[in-house]
Design a protein around this motif. Structure first.
Motif, PDB file in Angstrom:
ATOM      1  N   ALA A   1       2.108  10.384  -7.705  1.00 22.77           N
ATOM      2  CA  ALA A   1       2.880  10.676  -8.919  1.00 22.77           C
ATOM      3  C   ALA A   1       2.159  11.759  -9.721  1.00 22.77           C
ATOM      4  O   ALA A   1       0.947  11.690  -9.932  1.00 22.77           O
ATOM      5  CB  ALA A   1       3.052   9.412  -9.758  1.00 22.77           C
ATOM      6  N   GLY A   2       2.887  12.759 -10.135  1.00 20.63           N
ATOM      7  CA  GLY A   2       2.296  13.846 -10.908  1.00 20.63           C
ATOM      8  C   GLY A   2       1.701  14.959 -10.067  1.00 20.63           C
ATOM      9  O   GLY A   2       1.324  15.998 -10.592  1.00 20.63           O
ATOM     10  N   LYS A   3       1.609  14.745  -8.761  1.00 17.61           N
ATOM     11  CA  LYS A   3       1.121  15.802  -7.865  1.00 17.61           C
ATOM     12  C   LYS A   3       2.336  16.535  -7.285  1.00 17.61           C
ATOM     13  O   LYS A   3       3.343  15.920  -6.968  1.00 17.61           O
ATOM     14  CB  LYS A   3       0.277  15.211  -6.731  1.00 17.61           C
ATOM     15  N   GLU A   4       2.209  17.833  -7.154  1.00 14.01           N
ATOM     16  CA  GLU A   4       3.287  18.592  -6.529  1.00 14.01           C
ATOM     17  C   GLU A   4       3.273  18.352  -5.029  1.00 14.01           C
ATOM     18  O   GLU A   4       2.207  18.329  -4.399  1.00 14.01           O
ATOM     19  CB  GLU A   4       3.104  20.086  -6.805  1.00 14.01           C
ATOM     20  N   VAL A   5       4.452  18.158  -4.481  1.00 14.41           N
ATOM     21  CA  VAL A   5       4.608  17.992  -3.035  1.00 14.41           C
ATOM     22  C   VAL A   5       5.788  18.857  -2.608  1.00 14.41           C
ATOM     23  O   VAL A   5       6.910  18.652  -3.067  1.00 14.41           O
ATOM     24  CB  VAL A   5       4.859  16.513  -2.657  1.00 14.41           C
ATOM     25  N   ASP A   6       5.522  19.836  -1.752  1.00 13.61           N
ATOM     26  CA  ASP A   6       6.563  20.735  -1.272  1.00 13.61           C
ATOM     27  C   ASP A   6       7.200  20.272   0.029  1.00 13.61           C
ATOM     28  O   ASP A   6       8.371  20.540   0.289  1.00 13.61           O
ATOM     29  CB  ASP A   6       6.004  22.149  -1.075  1.00 13.61           C
ATOM     30  N   VAL A   7       6.420  19.585   0.859  1.00 11.71           N
ATOM     31  CA  VAL A   7       6.925  19.136   2.162  1.00 11.71           C
ATOM     32  C   VAL A   7       6.085  17.953   2.637  1.00 11.71           C
ATOM     33  O   VAL A   7       4.892  17.866   2.336  1.00 11.71           O
ATOM     34  CB  VAL A   7       6.913  20.289   3.209  1.00 11.71           C
TER      35      VAL A   7
ATOM     36  N   GLN B   1       0.826  -1.207   0.000  1.00 10.49           N
ATOM     37  CA  GLN B   1       0.000   0.000   0.000  1.00 10.49           C
ATOM     38  C   GLN B   1       0.864   1.263   0.000  1.00 10.49           C
ATOM     39  O   GLN B   1       0.504   2.256  -0.624  1.00 10.49           O
ATOM     40  CB  GLN B   1      -0.925   0.010   1.228  1.00 10.49           C
ATOM     41  N   ALA B   2       2.001   1.235   0.685  1.00  9.15           N
ATOM     42  CA  ALA B   2       2.906   2.386   0.715  1.00  9.15           C
ATOM     43  C   ALA B   2       3.418   2.687  -0.695  1.00  9.15           C
ATOM     44  O   ALA B   2       3.528   3.855  -1.086  1.00  9.15           O
ATOM     45  CB  ALA B   2       4.057   2.134   1.679  1.00  9.15           C
ATOM     46  N   GLU B   3       3.702   1.647  -1.459  1.00  4.95           N
ATOM     47  CA  GLU B   3       4.121   1.838  -2.856  1.00  4.95           C
ATOM     48  C   GLU B   3       2.955   2.407  -3.678  1.00  4.95           C
ATOM     49  O   GLU B   3       3.145   3.272  -4.529  1.00  4.95           O
ATOM     50  CB  GLU B   3       4.621   0.526  -3.458  1.00  4.95           C
ATOM     51  N   GLU B   4       1.735   1.913  -3.402  1.00  2.39           N
ATOM     52  CA  GLU B   4       0.547   2.434  -4.091  1.00  2.39           C
ATOM     53  C   GLU B   4       0.323   3.910  -3.751  1.00  2.39           C
ATOM     54  O   GLU B   4      -0.093   4.685  -4.619  1.00  2.39           O
ATOM     55  CB  GLU B   4      -0.688   1.612  -3.720  1.00  2.39           C
ATOM     56  N   LEU B   5       0.589   4.288  -2.519  1.00  2.00           N
ATOM     57  CA  LEU B   5       0.487   5.706  -2.124  1.00  2.00           C
ATOM     58  C   LEU B   5       1.475   6.549  -2.928  1.00  2.00           C
ATOM     59  O   LEU B   5       1.121   7.630  -3.412  1.00  2.00           O
ATOM     60  CB  LEU B   5       0.796   5.876  -0.639  1.00  2.00           C
ATOM     61  N   ALA B   6       2.697   6.049  -3.068  1.00  2.00           N
ATOM     62  CA  ALA B   6       3.697   6.782  -3.853  1.00  2.00           C
ATOM     63  C   ALA B   6       3.218   6.922  -5.300  1.00  2.00           C
ATOM     64  O   ALA B   6       3.349   7.997  -5.902  1.00  2.00           O
ATOM     65  CB  ALA B   6       5.049   6.073  -3.785  1.00  2.00           C
TER      66      ALA B   6
END
Length: 181
Positions: free
Chosen positions: A37-43, A28-33
């Motif tokens: 994908a493609g979403k901006e994440v600043d922190v 599930q952690a891999e599925e979360l990653a």
């Protein structure tokens, strides 16, 4: 506009702070990653509990980003001792937000510490923030912004789960559950 992704940890082997993710939880952690994908994440901010931290590690690795742990994101302790009727105790704690069981934390106290993390995140200048925590604390955080959220909403949360809080300003955010089981 600021986006805060509230992530409930993946499937874990227990409730202890050092409880690891199960084999399914690791998948599930891999599925979360993949989901991010493609979403901006600043922190990325996370509870220091193993199950929360490890749930978001694959995403942090892919982004080459640090995970900032914050003890205010640890799960709420309902009571200092185990009770067979803990679900009923929890339900009552949504009805009386100041209800305090021996050795535990009231809903209002837990909500307050979770909200303080969001308030700081909003003031950080970051626009795309991931916060990883635990079911009860997340439901209380969401309840702060929408009083209709309570025990029933907690009960149907999945491991993992993702909610998007969109803040057009410092006002009340829109809340959407965006995780697909």
């Amino acid at each position: 506009m600021t986006r805060i992704y509230i992530v409930r940890h993946c499937k874990a082997a227990g409730q202890e702070p050092d409880a690891p993710l199960t084999e399914i939880g690791l998948q599930q952690a891999e599925e979360l990653a993949d989901f991010f994908a493609g979403k901006e994440v600043d922190v990325i901010l996370s509870s220091p509990f193993e199950r929360a931290y490890r749930s978001i590690t694959p995403l942090a690795d892919r982004l080459a980003a640090d995970i900032v742990t914050d003890v205010r994101l640890t799960e709420r302790v309902l009571s200092g001792t185990n009770h067979a009727d803990w679900r009923e105790m929890l339900r009552l704690a949504y009805e009386d937000m100041d209800l305090l069981y021996e050795g535990g934390e009231s809903s209002n106290a837990a909500m307050s510490r979770a909200v303080s993390v969001v308030t700081e995140a909003l003031g950080s200048g970051k626009k795309n923030i991931v916060i990883v925590s635990h079911g009860n604390l997340i439901s209380l955080l969401l309840k702060h912004f929408d009083s209709r959220i309570g025990f029933d909403e907690w009960e149907v949360m999945s491991n993992p789960d993702v909610f998007l809080l969109t803040f057009p300003s410092w006002d009340k955010p829109s809340i959407r559950r965006i995780w697909e089981k």
